[in-house]
Design an enzyme around this catalytic site. Sequence first.
Site, short mmCIF file in Angstrom:
data_model
loop_
_atom_site.label_atom_id
_atom_site.label_comp_id
_atom_site.label_asym_id
_atom_site.label_seq_id
_atom_site.Cartn_x
_atom_site.Cartn_y
_atom_site.Cartn_z
N GLY A 166 -8.25 3.82 -2.72
CA GLY A 166 -8.24 4.42 -4.05
C GLY A 166 -9.62 4.35 -4.65
N GLY A 210 -5.84 1.16 -9.49
CA GLY A 210 -4.65 0.33 -9.34
C GLY A 210 -4.43 -0.12 -7.91
CG ASP A 242 -9.46 -6.46 -3.31
OD1 ASP A 242 -10.22 -5.48 -3.12
OD2 ASP A 242 -8.78 -6.58 -4.33
CG HIS A 261 -9.78 -9.84 -9.52
ND1 HIS A 261 -8.79 -8.89 -9.54
CD2 HIS A 261 -10.93 -9.18 -9.78
CE1 HIS A 261 -9.31 -7.71 -9.79
NE2 HIS A 261 -10.61 -7.86 -9.95
#
Length: 168
Positions: A8, A13, A83, A49
Amino acid sequence: MTCTLVLGGARSGKSRHAQALAEAVPGRLVYIATAQALDDEMEARIARHREDRGPRWSTREAPVELAEAIERAAEEADAVLVDCLTLWLSNLMMADAALQPRFDGLCRAIAACPKPLVLVANEVGLGIVPDTSLGRRFRDEAGRLNQQVAATVTHAVFVAAGLPLTLK
């Protein structure tokens, strides 16, 4: 085993969706972070996060040695979240590393992972053509990396405006 690539754009998101996929697996979760806290803003993002993830998660940092981190995390976790691949690519490029051998090693680690694995990456090829040669090289290498990883995983999802679209 299930391996999912979540793609994305910025603030699409994708990380939230990827985290939800990993959290659907019962047990211990390992988050492999490729980001480096090189400035105050990034340090704050990383802290935010970590707070969002909660106590089921343990974090491993792998700004460069990602394939090895996936192998180690799979030994201790019930699910693994990476990530993100795009920051990993940036770290490799800044270190002037040979990219294709790293891409190949990552794909081997993905294919061999015995636990559910979720990987996050930015889709950077949807915008304007970068005006610098480094920017164009980064965009092109990110596209190559995403294609190789997408060919390796069992599932791929594109997230836009918080909405997941299954690609594979």
